[in-house]
Design a protein around this motif. Structure first.
Motif, PDB file in Angstrom:
ATOM      1  N   PRO A 165       0.816  -1.222   0.000  1.00 51.34           N
ATOM      2  CA  PRO A 165       0.000   0.000   0.000  1.00 51.34           C
ATOM      3  C   PRO A 165       0.846   1.267   0.000  1.00 51.34           C
ATOM      4  O   PRO A 165       2.060   1.232   0.249  1.00 51.34           O
ATOM      5  CB  PRO A 165      -0.798  -0.115   1.303  1.00 51.34           C
ATOM      6  N   ALA A 166       0.193   2.385  -0.255  1.00 47.16           N
ATOM      7  CA  ALA A 166       0.858   3.695  -0.228  1.00 47.16           C
ATOM      8  C   ALA A 166       1.574   3.893   1.098  1.00 47.16           C
ATOM      9  O   ALA A 166       1.060   3.550   2.163  1.00 47.16           O
ATOM     10  CB  ALA A 166      -0.155   4.810  -0.454  1.00 47.16           C
ATOM     11  N   GLY A 167       2.796   4.417   1.012  1.00 49.42           N
ATOM     12  CA  GLY A 167       3.606   4.662   2.188  1.00 49.42           C
ATOM     13  C   GLY A 167       4.542   3.516   2.529  1.00 49.42           C
ATOM     14  O   GLY A 167       5.433   3.681   3.353  1.00 49.42           O
ATOM     15  N   ASP A 168       4.348   2.353   1.898  1.00 46.59           N
ATOM     16  CA  ASP A 168       5.212   1.202   2.142  1.00 46.59           C
ATOM     17  C   ASP A 168       6.268   1.069   1.050  1.00 46.59           C
ATOM     18  O   ASP A 168       6.152   1.676  -0.028  1.00 46.59           O
ATOM     19  CB  ASP A 168       4.407  -0.094   2.203  1.00 46.59           C
ATOM     20  N   VAL A 169       7.284   0.266   1.346  1.00 44.36           N
ATOM     21  CA  VAL A 169       8.398   0.025   0.435  1.00 44.36           C
ATOM     22  C   VAL A 169       8.509  -1.467   0.165  1.00 44.36           C
ATOM     23  O   VAL A 169       8.360  -2.281   1.079  1.00 44.36           O
ATOM     24  CB  VAL A 169       9.722   0.538   1.056  1.00 44.36           C
TER      25      VAL A 169
END
Length: 124
Positions: A79-83
């Protein structure tokens, strides 16, 4: 000393690529680090092929949306914000499913830049 201040939206889209790719490392004339932004519409994928690198470490930071990454062992939901990180010799294919609600925006970086992608045959 050299410095670059770039807006990826001002960079040209990479031709013949499966999604909207803007080459930061190309524009900044980076020799060691590969860096780019990707806008992946539903049904598109980030790489040209399911692949791996012999030496390159790759990092994908999801700016918006949800990225899916197929590997031989499992499919990751990022998800958004993850790497998501792929180590050398680790096959992967990052994509946005056809039934996704919208596009995925990703910042990708990897080194060494010159380590080309080698196709991976998931069936073989």
């Amino acid at each position: 000393m050299g410095y670059h201040h770039l807006d990826p939206d001002d960079l040209p889209e990479t031709e013949d690529y499966p999604c909207d790719r803007r080459g930061i490392s190309d524009a900044a004339e980076l020799h060691t680090l590969h860096a780019a932004t990707y806008e992946i519409a539903p049904g598109e994928q980030l790489p040209r092929t399911y692949h791996y690198h012999r030496q390159r470490e790759e990092l994908f930071y999801v700016v918006s949306g949800t990225l899916r990454v197929e590997t031989p062992d499992e499919e990751f939901v990022v998800p958004a914000g993850d790497v998501f990180v792929a180590e050398p010799e680790s096959p992967h294919r990052a994509f946005n499913p056809e039934d996704a609600d919208g596009p995925v925006t990703v910042f990708g970086a990897g080194a060494p830049k010159t380590d080309i992608a080698l196709p991976y045959d998931a069936d073989g």
